[in-house]
Motif scaffolding. Structure first.
Motif, PDB file in Angstrom:
ATOM      1  N   ARG A 105      13.202 -39.907 -18.212  1.00 36.46           N
ATOM      2  CA  ARG A 105      12.579 -39.037 -19.209  1.00 36.46           C
ATOM      3  C   ARG A 105      13.681 -38.377 -20.032  1.00 36.46           C
ATOM      4  O   ARG A 105      14.648 -37.858 -19.474  1.00 36.46           O
ATOM      5  N   ALA A 106      13.513 -38.396 -21.338  1.00 33.85           N
ATOM      6  CA  ALA A 106      14.475 -37.768 -22.238  1.00 33.85           C
ATOM      7  C   ALA A 106      13.713 -37.059 -23.345  1.00 33.85           C
ATOM      8  O   ALA A 106      12.686 -37.540 -23.817  1.00 33.85           O
ATOM      9  N   VAL A 107      14.222 -35.906 -23.754  1.00 32.35           N
ATOM     10  CA  VAL A 107      13.614 -35.145 -24.843  1.00 32.35           C
ATOM     11  C   VAL A 107      14.075 -35.741 -26.163  1.00 32.35           C
ATOM     12  O   VAL A 107      15.254 -35.723 -26.484  1.00 32.35           O
ATOM     13  N   LEU A 108      13.133 -36.302 -26.921  1.00 36.99           N
ATOM     14  CA  LEU A 108      13.445 -36.858 -28.232  1.00 36.99           C
ATOM     15  C   LEU A 108      13.432 -35.780 -29.313  1.00 36.99           C
ATOM     16  O   LEU A 108      14.162 -35.860 -30.285  1.00 36.99           O
ATOM     17  N   ALA A 109      12.565 -34.787 -29.129  1.00 37.10           N
ATOM     18  CA  ALA A 109      12.496 -33.668 -30.076  1.00 37.10           C
ATOM     19  C   ALA A 109      12.019 -32.425 -29.324  1.00 37.10           C
ATOM     20  O   ALA A 109      10.904 -32.402 -28.806  1.00 37.10           O
ATOM     21  N   PRO A 110      12.872 -31.399 -29.237  1.00 38.77           N
ATOM     22  CA  PRO A 110      12.451 -30.164 -28.571  1.00 38.77           C
ATOM     23  C   PRO A 110      11.540 -29.353 -29.499  1.00 38.77           C
ATOM     24  O   PRO A 110      11.511 -29.587 -30.707  1.00 38.77           O
ATOM     25  N   PRO A 111      10.789 -28.402 -28.949  1.00 40.88           N
ATOM     26  CA  PRO A 111       9.966 -27.557 -29.821  1.00 40.88           C
ATOM     27  C   PRO A 111      10.858 -26.703 -30.714  1.00 40.88           C
ATOM     28  O   PRO A 111      11.960 -26.321 -30.323  1.00 40.88           O
ATOM     29  N   ASP A 112      10.395 -26.431 -31.918  1.00 44.73           N
ATOM     30  CA  ASP A 112      11.212 -25.611 -32.820  1.00 44.73           C
ATOM     31  C   ASP A 112      10.970 -24.123 -32.636  1.00 44.73           C
ATOM     32  O   ASP A 112      11.734 -23.312 -33.124  1.00 44.73           O
ATOM     33  N   ARG A 113       9.916 -23.735 -31.915  1.00 50.96           N
ATOM     34  CA  ARG A 113       9.637 -22.319 -31.664  1.00 50.96           C
ATOM     35  C   ARG A 113       9.173 -22.147 -30.230  1.00 50.96           C
ATOM     36  O   ARG A 113       7.987 -22.103 -29.953  1.00 50.96           O
ATOM     37  N   ILE A 114      10.102 -22.041 -29.303  1.00 54.51           N
ATOM     38  CA  ILE A 114       9.759 -21.895 -27.886  1.00 54.51           C
ATOM     39  C   ILE A 114       9.153 -20.513 -27.646  1.00 54.51           C
ATOM     40  O   ILE A 114       9.665 -19.507 -28.112  1.00 54.51           O
ATOM     41  N   GLY A 115       8.043 -20.486 -26.912  1.00 50.70           N
ATOM     42  CA  GLY A 115       7.406 -19.231 -26.539  1.00 50.70           C
ATOM     43  C   GLY A 115       6.575 -18.597 -27.632  1.00 50.70           C
ATOM     44  O   GLY A 115       6.083 -17.484 -27.478  1.00 50.70           O
ATOM     45  N   TYR A 116       6.373 -19.270 -28.733  1.00 51.71           N
ATOM     46  CA  TYR A 116       5.613 -18.720 -29.848  1.00 51.71           C
ATOM     47  C   TYR A 116       4.121 -18.919 -29.592  1.00 51.71           C
ATOM     48  O   TYR A 116       3.696 -19.919 -29.032  1.00 51.71           O
ATOM     49  N   LEU A 117       3.304 -17.970 -30.003  1.00 49.05           N
ATOM     50  CA  LEU A 117       1.846 -18.007 -29.844  1.00 49.05           C
ATOM     51  C   LEU A 117       1.430 -18.248 -28.389  1.00 49.05           C
ATOM     52  O   LEU A 117       0.633 -19.123 -28.085  1.00 49.05           O
ATOM     53  N   GLY A 118       2.019 -17.506 -27.493  1.00 45.16           N
ATOM     54  CA  GLY A 118       1.667 -17.632 -26.082  1.00 45.16           C
ATOM     55  C   GLY A 118       2.005 -19.004 -25.523  1.00 45.16           C
ATOM     56  O   GLY A 118       1.235 -19.575 -24.769  1.00 45.16           O
ATOM     57  N   ASN A 119       3.130 -19.546 -25.913  1.00 40.65           N
ATOM     58  CA  ASN A 119       3.643 -20.846 -25.464  1.00 40.65           C
ATOM     59  C   ASN A 119       2.838 -22.043 -25.981  1.00 40.65           C
ATOM     60  O   ASN A 119       3.009 -23.153 -25.494  1.00 40.65           O
ATOM     61  N   LEU A 120       1.980 -21.849 -26.959  1.00 37.55           N
ATOM     62  CA  LEU A 120       1.220 -22.972 -27.519  1.00 37.55           C
ATOM     63  C   LEU A 120       2.102 -23.935 -28.314  1.00 37.55           C
ATOM     64  O   LEU A 120       1.718 -25.075 -28.542  1.00 37.55           O
ATOM     65  N   THR A 121       3.260 -23.476 -28.731  1.00 37.25           N
ATOM     66  CA  THR A 121       4.145 -24.340 -29.518  1.00 37.25           C
ATOM     67  C   THR A 121       5.223 -25.011 -28.654  1.00 37.25           C
ATOM     68  O   THR A 121       6.107 -25.662 -29.190  1.00 37.25           O
ATOM     69  N   ASP A 122       5.149 -24.857 -27.343  1.00 36.59           N
ATOM     70  CA  ASP A 122       6.144 -25.457 -26.445  1.00 36.59           C
ATOM     71  C   ASP A 122       5.831 -26.929 -26.195  1.00 36.59           C
ATOM     72  O   ASP A 122       5.581 -27.358 -25.067  1.00 36.59           O
TER      73      ASP A 122
END
Length: 141
Positions: A105-122
């Motif tokens: 498993r490899a991260v191809l694209a991390p979230p751009d806003r970690i923890g935003y909107l109650g972690n909905l953008t993670d």
């Protein structure tokens, strides 16, 4: 540049690239190597085996800000193994193949806003898991 392109305001000098800076979406290093083995196991039966490894270094998701920071993060560096084996006889070929053989498993694209909107953008984009398949082919002549 126009002051507004309908999607937002463009500010001259807001985003800058620096000499030698890695381009967004491009790995600094990538490689691929393949080993193939072909052997006639019996009259008119051909065995073909292949082992492949691909590597990609981390990839920045955006250009650095004027202070040199990258708020969009980087993808993971990773290497994947793929393998296949086939037996051919006349017009028939049976192929067994596996991609991402070790289920890496490899991260191809991390979230751009970690923890935003109650972690909905993670949300992380990751590579495909191991995939194994069997194919039977007939070549019409």
């Amino acid at each position: 540049l126009p002051a507004n392109n309908g999607a937002g305001t463009i500010v001259d000098g807001e985003v800058k690239g620096f000499a030698g800076e890695q381009l967004p979406g491009s790995p600094k290093f990538s490689s691929s190597a393949t080993l193939n083995y072909i052997h006639e196991v019996a009259a008119d039966y051909l065995l073909t085996m292949s082992l492949n490894h691909t590597y990609r270094s981390h990839v920045p998701m955006g250009l650095s800000a004027s202070d040199g920071s990258n708020t969009l993060g980087n993808s993971s560096a990773f290497g994947l193994w793929n393998a296949s084996a086939s037996v051919s006889h006349g017009a028939w070929t049976a192929l067994l193949r596996a991609t991402n053989l070790l289920d890496k498993r490899a991260v191809l694209a991390p979230p751009d806003r970690i923890g935003y909107l109650g972690n909905l953008t993670d949300d992380y984009e990751i590579n495909r898991p191991r995939d194994v398949g069997l194919t039977l082919n007939y070549h019409f002549r």
